[in-house]
Design an enzyme around this catalytic site. Structure first.
Site, PDB file in Angstrom:
ATOM      1  CG  HIS A   1      -3.206  -3.234   3.810  1.00 23.55           C
ATOM      2  ND1 HIS A   1      -2.312  -2.531   4.573  1.00 23.55           N
ATOM      3  CD2 HIS A   1      -3.873  -2.318   3.065  1.00 23.55           C
ATOM      4  CE1 HIS A   1      -2.431  -1.232   4.300  1.00 23.55           C
ATOM      5  NE2 HIS A   1      -3.361  -1.077   3.394  1.00 23.55           N
TER       6      HIS A   1
ATOM      7  CB  CYS B   1      -1.007  -0.029   1.141  1.00 19.23           C
ATOM      8  SG  CYS B   1      -2.364   1.158   0.913  1.00 19.23           S
TER       9      CYS B   1
ATOM     10  CD  GLU C   1      -0.386  -5.461   6.066  1.00 22.74           C
ATOM     11  OE1 GLU C   1      -0.824  -4.296   6.116  1.00 22.74           O
ATOM     12  OE2 GLU C   1      -0.080  -6.028   4.982  1.00 22.74           O
TER      13      GLU C   1
END
Length: 201
Positions: free
Chosen positions: A180, A81, A182
């Site tokens: 994202h 990002c 994560e």
């Protein structure tokens, strides 16, 4: 096999989530804020957050030149990002004082998918990452408008109004995604990066 040491640039953004995902993917993961800490890692993640803030803090913490040198020296870096924006050679809709590391020959459009209300989730197939399409979470995300000859497109949005937009790329030792990983609990992309760091070491 010793675990590669991978830092997460811990100036702003979702640092803890990346540290946890990297550890789950087999890395010795640690936050990095200072040049001495950067010297001790084999690879670096630039997390999602606010790209203009990360840019400013990179200068305040005197990290810009050390990161530039490590990138030039072949250190693998993954940007998600805002991290993708920081790795881009050209940023559209960025602030005039915003400076990144210009490692990947690509043009990205900042906040391309709109403001926070336009955050969304979509399946994305990632080249080199096996299994089902990646459940990608986009939060005020950039997209890639143009790539240079040396850039491999790893993934595009496959459905919805943004279908066809490039959201994952690789150029040599540098990888970037608009989304994202994560935040999903799916460690495949982090494993992909850990393997890249291991191979480079």
């Amino acid at each position: 096999m010793t675990a590669p040491v991978i830092g997460v640039l811990a100036l702003q953004g979702d640092v803890r989530e990346h540290v946890a995902a990297l550890a789950g993917a087999g890395a010795d993961a640690r936050p990095v804020r200072r040049p001495a800490e950067l010297d001790a890692v084999d690879g670096l993640v630039i997390p999602g957050g606010e790209s203009t803030t990360i840019s400013k803090l990179t200068d305040i913490f005197e990290m810009r030149e050390p990161i530039d040198k490590r990138i030039a020296g072949g250190m693998p870096v993954y940007g998600s990002c805002a991290g993708m924006i920081m790795l881009a050679a050209e940023v559209l809709d960025g602030r005039p004082d915003q400076r990144g590391f210009a490692g990947i020959e690509m043009t990205v459009r900042r906040n391309a998918f709109g403001r926070q209300v336009d955050s969304f989730e979509a399946p994305v197939e990632i080249a080199g990452v096996g299994g089902e399409p990646f459940h990608a979470i986009f939060i005020r995300a950039p997209w890639v408008e143009r790539v240079g000859a040396g850039v491999e497109v790893l993934g595009r949005v496959t459905e919805g109004p943004a279908a066809g937009r490039i959201v994952a790329v690789r150029q040599g030792h540098l990888v970037a995604t608009s989304f994202h990983p994560e935040l999903t609990g799916d460690l495949r992309l982090h494993r992909y990066f850990v393997d890249l760091v291991r191979a480079a070491a």
